[in-house]
Design a protein around this motif. Structure first.
Motif, PDB file in Angstrom:
ATOM      1  N   ALA A  33       0.835  -1.209   0.000  1.00  0.00           N
ATOM      2  CA  ALA A  33       0.000   0.000   0.000  1.00  0.00           C
ATOM      3  C   ALA A  33       0.870   1.259   0.000  1.00  0.00           C
ATOM      4  O   ALA A  33       0.556   2.241  -0.687  1.00  0.00           O
ATOM      5  N   TYR A  81       2.310   1.643  -3.492  1.00  0.00           N
ATOM      6  CA  TYR A  81       1.213   1.997  -4.413  1.00  0.00           C
ATOM      7  C   TYR A  81       0.880   3.491  -4.273  1.00  0.00           C
ATOM      8  O   TYR A  81       0.732   4.202  -5.260  1.00  0.00           O
ATOM      9  N   LYS A  82       0.806   3.924  -3.052  1.00  0.00           N
ATOM     10  CA  LYS A  82       0.453   5.320  -2.785  1.00  0.00           C
ATOM     11  C   LYS A  82       1.531   6.268  -3.315  1.00  0.00           C
ATOM     12  O   LYS A  82       1.224   7.333  -3.852  1.00  0.00           O
ATOM     13  N   GLU A  83       2.795   5.856  -3.176  1.00  0.00           N
ATOM     14  CA  GLU A  83       3.890   6.674  -3.688  1.00  0.00           C
ATOM     15  C   GLU A  83       3.760   6.899  -5.188  1.00  0.00           C
ATOM     16  O   GLU A  83       4.023   7.982  -5.695  1.00  0.00           O
ATOM     17  N   PHE A 108       0.896   6.120  -7.233  1.00  0.00           N
ATOM     18  CA  PHE A 108      -0.417   6.442  -7.804  1.00  0.00           C
ATOM     19  C   PHE A 108      -1.224   7.432  -6.973  1.00  0.00           C
ATOM     20  O   PHE A 108      -2.342   7.792  -7.353  1.00  0.00           O
ATOM     21  N   GLY A 109      -0.666   7.846  -5.835  1.00  0.00           N
ATOM     22  CA  GLY A 109      -1.310   8.885  -5.040  1.00  0.00           C
ATOM     23  C   GLY A 109      -2.633   8.487  -4.416  1.00  0.00           C
ATOM     24  O   GLY A 109      -3.405   9.353  -4.006  1.00  0.00           O
ATOM     25  N   GLN A 110      -2.917   7.197  -4.367  1.00  0.00           N
ATOM     26  CA  GLN A 110      -4.144   6.748  -3.691  1.00  0.00           C
ATOM     27  C   GLN A 110      -3.951   5.366  -3.101  1.00  0.00           C
ATOM     28  O   GLN A 110      -2.940   4.716  -3.355  1.00  0.00           O
ATOM     29  N   ASP A 111      -4.932   4.925  -2.307  1.00  0.00           N
ATOM     30  CA  ASP A 111      -4.821   3.606  -1.681  1.00  0.00           C
ATOM     31  C   ASP A 111      -5.223   2.510  -2.665  1.00  0.00           C
ATOM     32  O   ASP A 111      -6.154   2.692  -3.447  1.00  0.00           O
ATOM     33  N   PRO A 112      -4.535   1.370  -2.617  1.00  0.00           N
ATOM     34  CA  PRO A 112      -4.895   0.257  -3.511  1.00  0.00           C
ATOM     35  C   PRO A 112      -6.106  -0.516  -2.983  1.00  0.00           C
ATOM     36  O   PRO A 112      -6.425  -0.426  -1.800  1.00  0.00           O
ATOM     37  N   ASP A 113      -6.744  -1.272  -3.861  1.00  0.00           N
ATOM     38  CA  ASP A 113      -7.826  -2.172  -3.457  1.00  0.00           C
ATOM     39  C   ASP A 113      -7.228  -3.588  -3.406  1.00  0.00           C
ATOM     40  O   ASP A 113      -7.311  -4.346  -4.362  1.00  0.00           O
TER      41      ASP A 113
END
Ligand code: ARG
Length: 267
Positions: free
Chosen positions: A249, A252-254, A256-261
């Motif tokens: 997570a 991913y955030k680094e 894509f700037g959002q939380d992954p599912d």
């Protein structure tokens, strides 16, 4: 006297370098606990997943693989060999892992093994602003540039017909985009995150990204292995570990700037 000192220092340096080379080559294929040093092959022309930053290969895939391999206790080197050679290397066993935003599909599962999925993707369309393309079906009378041997190329072949000369195939995705930039194509079909990053980072090109949820399927990326590779289980375990400990997570955030599912990936 001084000269002798310098010569002695030079002699010692040479001995040390030779000693280092010796242990280096002995250890080239295994690390301390006897695990093989993995040769990981990629096509580093697919930002943000894998791309060249000066002479370094970076990207989301690189960070995810590094974290999973660390969990699994593997040492590795990532080598930018290109897309087609990546498949050839896994087929003839000169490489251990393919890391390249590679979609897990039935065709590839005949010849290769995959880790558990680590990213959900779908093909989208990149086209100049003002285009009359609204959905995948609108591509049928257009010239479309794709990276050959990708799911994007398969999707466009299915729409325009195999062997249609209006499908222009390139060795990597950047060349496909370049073709459209030079007005040799009306659109590019490739993975959504790649096209979205390109449009966002190159606003002066005035390209837009077109989504068609009915026209293109949902896909999942995996690390790809030669058939019956023993490393698959270890690296899938490594991926599951970073899903659970928050590292996935964080990475991913680094990027894509959002939380992954993550639940969707595990389903
Ligand atoms: N996900 C698509 C596929 O597996 C495209 C991957 C292309 N990757 C790359 N590094 N060029 O076919």
């Amino acid at each position: 006297m001084r000269k002798n000192g310098i010569l002695f220092a030079l002699f010692i340096s040479i001995v040390l370098v030779l000693a280092a080379c010796g242990t280096g080559s002995e250890k080239a294929n295994s690390d301390g606990d006897g695990k093989k040093k993995l040769r990981v092959v990629t096509d580093a022309a697919y930002a943000p997943f894998e791309y060249m930053d000066k002479d370094k290969i970076i990207g989301f895939d690189v960070d995810i693989f590094t974290a999973a391999a660390e969990e699994a206790g593997y040492d590795f080197e990532i080598v930018n060999v290109g897309w087609d050679p990546l498949f050839a290397e896994l087929e003839n066993g000169t490489a251990d892992v393919g890391l390249s935003a590679i979609t897990i599909n039935d065709d590839r599962l005949k010849s290769y093994d995959f880790s558990v999925p680590y990213f959900e993707s779908t093909n989208k369309i990149l086209a100049p602003e003002g285009t009359d393309i609204k959905k995948a079906a609108d591509l049928t009378d257009k010239t479309v540039a794709v990276q050959s041997g990708t799911t994007g190329a398969d999707a466009v072949d299915a729409l325009l017909g195999n062997g249609n000369e209006k499908v222009k195939k390139f060795e990597n995705n950047n060349l496909a985009i370049l073709e459209m930039k030079n007005q040799g194509a009306d659109a590019v079909v490739a993975d959504n995150a790649v096209l979205e990053a390109y449009a966002k980072n190159n606003p002066q090109e005035n390209f837009i990204v077109i989504e068609d949820k009915e026209g293109f399927e949902s896909e999942y990326y995996g690390f790809m292995f030669p058939k019956d590779s023993e490393m698959e289980a270890d690296l899938s375990k490594g991926l599951n570990a970073i899903f659970d400990n928050g590292k996935y997570a964080e990475i991913y955030k680094e990027w894509f700037g959002q939380d992954p599912d993550i639940e969707n990936l595990k389903a």
